[in-house]
Every structure is written in structure tokens, then in C-alpha cells.
Write an enzyme that holds these catalytic residues in place. Structure first.
Site, PDB file in Angstrom:
ATOM      1  N   PRO A 180       0.836  -1.211   0.000  1.00 37.18           N
ATOM      2  CA  PRO A 180       0.000   0.000   0.000  1.00 37.18           C
ATOM      3  C   PRO A 180       0.868   1.256   0.000  1.00 37.18           C
ATOM      4  O   PRO A 180       1.753   1.381   0.837  1.00 37.18           O
ATOM      5  CB  PRO A 180      -0.802  -0.091   1.296  1.00 37.18           C
ATOM      6  CG  PRO A 180      -0.431  -1.367   1.952  1.00 37.18           C
ATOM      7  CD  PRO A 180       0.671  -2.017   1.202  1.00 37.18           C
ATOM      8  N   GLU A 181       0.641   2.127  -0.953  1.00 33.55           N
ATOM      9  CA  GLU A 181       1.339   3.405  -0.965  1.00 33.55           C
ATOM     10  C   GLU A 181       0.358   4.498  -0.546  1.00 33.55           C
ATOM     11  O   GLU A 181      -0.783   4.207  -0.197  1.00 33.55           O
ATOM     12  CB  GLU A 181       1.935   3.669  -2.355  1.00 33.55           C
ATOM     13  CG  GLU A 181       3.044   2.661  -2.678  1.00 33.55           C
ATOM     14  CD  GLU A 181       4.127   3.230  -3.578  1.00 33.55           C
ATOM     15  OE1 GLU A 181       4.472   4.409  -3.423  1.00 33.55           O
ATOM     16  OE2 GLU A 181       4.636   2.479  -4.426  1.00 33.55           O
ATOM     17  N   HIS A 187      -5.432 -14.650   8.688  1.00 37.31           N
ATOM     18  CA  HIS A 187      -4.688 -13.384   8.681  1.00 37.31           C
ATOM     19  C   HIS A 187      -5.538 -12.171   9.052  1.00 37.31           C
ATOM     20  O   HIS A 187      -5.073 -11.051   8.914  1.00 37.31           O
ATOM     21  CB  HIS A 187      -4.001 -13.121   7.332  1.00 37.31           C
ATOM     22  CG  HIS A 187      -3.164 -14.256   6.837  1.00 37.31           C
ATOM     23  ND1 HIS A 187      -2.135 -14.798   7.573  1.00 37.31           N
ATOM     24  CD2 HIS A 187      -3.223 -14.973   5.689  1.00 37.31           C
ATOM     25  CE1 HIS A 187      -1.587 -15.781   6.888  1.00 37.31           C
ATOM     26  NE2 HIS A 187      -2.228 -15.924   5.746  1.00 37.31           N
ATOM     27  N   ARG A 191       1.539 -10.835   5.848  1.00 36.30           N
ATOM     28  CA  ARG A 191       2.976 -10.836   6.158  1.00 36.30           C
ATOM     29  C   ARG A 191       3.292 -10.209   7.509  1.00 36.30           C
ATOM     30  O   ARG A 191       4.415 -10.281   7.975  1.00 36.30           O
ATOM     31  CB  ARG A 191       3.750 -10.133   5.036  1.00 36.30           C
ATOM     32  CG  ARG A 191       3.588 -10.885   3.707  1.00 36.30           C
ATOM     33  CD  ARG A 191       4.304 -10.206   2.578  1.00 36.30           C
ATOM     34  NE  ARG A 191       5.750 -10.238   2.756  1.00 36.30           N
ATOM     35  CZ  ARG A 191       6.603  -9.669   1.910  1.00 36.30           C
ATOM     36  NH1 ARG A 191       6.144  -9.001   0.853  1.00 36.30           N
ATOM     37  NH2 ARG A 191       7.896  -9.742   2.118  1.00 36.30           N
ATOM     38  N   ARG A 214      22.651  18.313  -4.159  1.00 38.81           N
ATOM     39  CA  ARG A 214      22.455  16.881  -3.928  1.00 38.81           C
ATOM     40  C   ARG A 214      22.938  16.113  -5.142  1.00 38.81           C
ATOM     41  O   ARG A 214      22.501  16.349  -6.259  1.00 38.81           O
ATOM     42  CB  ARG A 214      20.957  16.571  -3.682  1.00 38.81           C
ATOM     43  CG  ARG A 214      20.361  17.226  -2.452  1.00 38.81           C
ATOM     44  CD  ARG A 214      20.910  16.689  -1.145  1.00 38.81           C
ATOM     45  NE  ARG A 214      20.645  15.271  -0.930  1.00 38.81           N
ATOM     46  CZ  ARG A 214      19.567  14.810  -0.295  1.00 38.81           C
ATOM     47  NH1 ARG A 214      18.640  15.623   0.158  1.00 38.81           N
ATOM     48  NH2 ARG A 214      19.420  13.506  -0.116  1.00 38.81           N
TER      49      ARG A 214
END
Ligand SMILES: [Zn+2]
Length: 294
Positions: A2-3, A114, A133, A175
Site C-alpha cells: 500500500p502506498e 490473517h 505478512r 544533492r
């Protein structure tokens, strides 16, 4: 994984079933998540009410209004100038990790394998946490959310006015880091993960290997707009799957999206037809078009 758009879609999907509701029961089937589910969490939550859900980076924040809050103070310092009333604890902090998902179940829906945690609301709606997980976690925050160590060093939210091209440009100066891992640094901007960094760089026409400090101001203007566009459109697409959060069966939709480069190594570029290339940057696979991205 999930983002940010999935976490935001989750927030919007579950909020109407939780906000202002009292928690009647807490069922923890497995405490061994990435952080152990805090002992005593059940007692702390039962009888409390959930406030307005918010999100910071990929954390979901569920403010908890204890029935005794108004009568009892725990001696914690409050009322400093920066104190944000909305962010004042206590709160439940929820992170979905690699494979976690939250959805709304109903009384009588049997838990599946789960399904580790249930919060049962007064009206029978159940917030159910599923995580094969177990890299996700929930944590109990006593104090001010904004001053939690996990939040103090975070950069701005990419969809907030605090994130703009001027800031991104200034952060990038001197950078040498490649621009893709630069965008994925949470101190620069939060919630731009591997998928959305790759997609935004494609939209902006920027080679992901280019040093962040060597990119012009003008290109950062395009890149900032591209980041907003890929995240907003993912959230909009996610909105069409909101009903999945309340279905009794199946997983919530981590929506299949039409991606231009992510996961398309070796396939033709949708813009020019040339073969997309794979490079590794900051230990992450990065696909780009060597013709369209310079
Ligand atoms: Zn191309």
C-alpha cells in the site's frame, strides 16, 4: 505494497463507519505484528469514541476520545503554542506495512486467515485488519501526534500547499543523489513510493538517474505537478473501489492502475514506442524510457 493513495483511499473508505462511533469490543487474534499489539489496548479502547480520521504519510491516525478524557488529565503538558487540537492524543496509529489492509465487516462475518484485529463499533460495524505478512502495526499514542518521533522529521504532504516546486528545488541543490531516490526520501516529501516516483518522472520527462542537484528549476515545476497528478489520479481511481471496503467478502481493492513505466521493463513506451529500460537506483528497480526521459 500500500502506498499513499491506497492509505488515503482506505481512510476515506472506512471513516464514515468509524467517526463519532463508540468502540464496543476489541478482538486481537494475533499480537505479533511488526510491533506487538500493545498490552491493555483492549481496555484502553472499549467504551471510547473515534474522532476524525486523518493520515500523515502512510500512517492512519484514529483519534480516541476516552469517556474519561474530559474529567481526568494525565498531567501531560498541553496548551503550548504549536499544539494542534486535532492532533492532540491519544490516538491509534495504524500502518499497513507491506500487505496490510483495513475494511469494514459486519457482525457475523467470520474472520478469515490473517484477520488479526477487529474493532467492533456500537452499531455492529467491524473495522477488520488483515495482514498476511504482518509487517504492519498499530500503536497507541498518548501525547501529541505531531511530536511523535515518527513524524517530526517528515517532509510535507505531496498534496498539501506546503509542497511546492520552490521547496523541492531548494531541497535538491548540491544533492548528488539520483532524482528518483531523492523523491522517495521522506524528509523531502512524504509518500512518494517507488511506483509514483517512477510514474511522475516519466510524466515530467526526467531521467531517473539524473543527479537531483543538476535538474533545473523549470523541470522541478513540471515534476511537482506530475507528482500531484499521479497521486491524485490514483486516489480518484481508488474512490471508485470504495464499496470494496464494506463488502463481506474479498479484499479491499488495491486498484489496478494504468501505469506508464512501473513494472513494464522491456515493453514499448506508450508515448514513443521504444523499449523501456530497467536500472537499479537506491536498491530499487526503476523503469524508464531512455528516449522520452532525459
Ligand atoms: Zn518513450
Amino acid at each position: 505494497m500500500p502506498e499513499l493513495p491506497e492509505v488515503e483511499t482506505t481512510r476515506r473508505g472506512i471513516a464514515p463507519y468509524l467517526e463519532g462511533r463508540e468502540i464496543h469490543e476489541v478482538i486481537v487474534r494475533n499480537r505479533r505484528l511488526r510491533l506487538p499489539v500493545p498490552e491493555g489496548l483492549e481496555n484502553a479502547l472499549i467504551g471510547s469514541r473515534i474522532g476524525t480520521l486523518s493520515r500523515r504519510a502512510k500512517y492512519l491516525i484514529l483519534p480516541i476520545e476516552s469517556p474519561t478524557d474530559s474529567a481526568v488529565t494525565d498531567g501531560a503538558p498541553v496548551g503550548d503554542a504549536l499544539h494542534d487540537e486535532e492532533a492532540a492524543g491519544p490516538a491509534l496509529l495504524w500502518h499497513l506495512g507491506m500487505s496490510g489492509s483495513l475494511r469494514i465487516a459486519r457482525l457475523g462475518d467470520p474472520p478469515k486467515k490473517h484477520d488479526h484485529v477487529d474493532l467492533v463499533m456500537e452499531d455492529g460495524a467491524i473495522l477488520r485488519y488483515h495482514d498476511p505478512r504482518r509487517f504492519g502495526f498499530l500503536d497507541w499514542l498518548q501525547g501529541d501526534v505531531a511530536s511523535d518521533r515518527r513524524f517530526v522529521r517528515l517532509g510535507p504532504e505531496p498534496l498539501s500547499p506546503a509542497f511546492d516546486d520552490e521547496r523541492l528545488f531548494q531541497c535538491s541543490r548540491k544533492r548528488r543523489l539520483a532524482v528518483k531516490p531523492f523523491l522517495m526520501d521522506n524528509a523531502v516529501v512524504v509518500g512518494v513510493g517507488n511506483i509514483y516516483a517512477a510514474e511522475a518522472l516519466f510524466l515530467a520527462g526526467i531521467d531517473p538517474r539524473r543527479a537531483a542537484g543538476q535538474i533545473s528549476r523549470e523541470r522541478y515545476v513540471r515534476l511537482t505537478a506530475a507528482i500531484r497528478e499521479v497521486l491524485s489520479s490514483a486516489i480518484t481511481q481508488g474512490g471508485t473501489t470504495l464499496r470494496d471496503f464494506v463488502s463481506g467478502t474479498g479484499e479491499p481493492g488495491y486498484f489496478a492502475q494504468r501505469l506508464n513505466v512501473y513494472g513494464r521493463d522491456g515493453e514499448p513506451c506508450r508515448r514513443c514506442g521504444r523499449e523501456l529500460r530497467l536500472v537499479t537506483l537506491g536498491q530499487r528497480a526503476s523503469v524508464f524510457c531512455p528516449n522520452c526521459q532525459t
